[in-house]
Design an enzyme around this catalytic site. Structure first.
Site, PDB file in Angstrom:
ATOM      1  N   HIS A  99       1.491   8.886  -2.484  1.00 31.33           N
ATOM      2  CA  HIS A  99       0.326   9.634  -2.919  1.00 31.33           C
ATOM      3  C   HIS A  99       0.034  10.779  -1.963  1.00 31.33           C
ATOM      4  O   HIS A  99       0.310  10.691  -0.774  1.00 31.33           O
ATOM      5  CB  HIS A  99      -0.908   8.745  -3.097  1.00 31.33           C
ATOM      6  CG  HIS A  99      -1.342   8.006  -1.875  1.00 31.33           C
ATOM      7  ND1 HIS A  99      -0.667   6.915  -1.376  1.00 31.33           N
ATOM      8  CD2 HIS A  99      -2.409   8.189  -1.068  1.00 31.33           C
ATOM      9  CE1 HIS A  99      -1.293   6.453  -0.305  1.00 31.33           C
ATOM     10  NE2 HIS A  99      -2.348   7.218  -0.093  1.00 31.33           N
ATOM     11  N   HIS A 101      -2.977  13.395  -0.678  1.00 33.37           N
ATOM     12  CA  HIS A 101      -4.420  13.622  -0.576  1.00 33.37           C
ATOM     13  C   HIS A 101      -4.694  15.123  -0.683  1.00 33.37           C
ATOM     14  O   HIS A 101      -4.040  15.919  -0.024  1.00 33.37           O
ATOM     15  CB  HIS A 101      -4.950  13.167   0.789  1.00 33.37           C
ATOM     16  CG  HIS A 101      -4.820  11.715   1.054  1.00 33.37           C
ATOM     17  ND1 HIS A 101      -5.879  10.851   0.965  1.00 33.37           N
ATOM     18  CD2 HIS A 101      -3.756  10.968   1.421  1.00 33.37           C
ATOM     19  CE1 HIS A 101      -5.484   9.634   1.274  1.00 33.37           C
ATOM     20  NE2 HIS A 101      -4.185   9.676   1.550  1.00 33.37           N
TER      21      HIS A 101
END
Length: 142
Positions: A99, A101
């Protein structure tokens, strides 16, 4: 993966504050945001981190990060945007699903970047040479 939090969010088994979705990626608000608008962008297919995420998928994640970054900056009047990806425990990775950010930043938000340490030119060169040699060895082996 059956026990992956982000996989459950992608499959809508767990609710999220949805922001964006396409065929390959899903973006949603971080539940522990550094600042309002802190967004996580994940591949829909499970990969643990940077190392096992295909280059094509990483490219798609970064393209979405650019879109989300522009949108967050405009919508929230952010003064800047941080893009980050934590890989492994030592780097702060908590959820082991790749992932990225996207964190809207404001001049006086109180968050500071890590400070670099003074290193000798010899230390800098030594680390650079080790990385370069590793890259060259991998290129030969592949």
């Amino acid at each position: 993966m059956n026990d992956c939090l982000f996989c459950k969010i992608i499959l809508k088994k767990i609710p999220s504050a949805y922001i964006y979705e396409d065929a390959d990626t899903y973006a949603f608000a971080d539940i522990h945001p550094n600042n309002p608008g802190h967004t996580l962008i994940v591949p829909k297919k499970h990969y643990s981190n940077l190392y096992d995420t295909p280059d094509e998928t990483l490219g798609k994640l970064m393209a979405v990060a650019k879109q989300i970054g522009k949108a967050a900056k405009g919508a929230l009047a952010a003064e800047g945007i941080n893009i980050a990806m934590n890989n492994d425990l030592a780097a702060g990775q908590i959820i082991f699903h790749s992932h990225i950010h996207v964190i809207p930043r404001f001049k006086d938000d109180g968050y500071r970047h890590w400070k670099g340490r003074e290193r000798t030119q010899e230390e800098i060169e030594h680390a650079a040479q080790k990385i370069k040699a590793f890259l060259e060895k991998n290129a030969r082996d592949n």
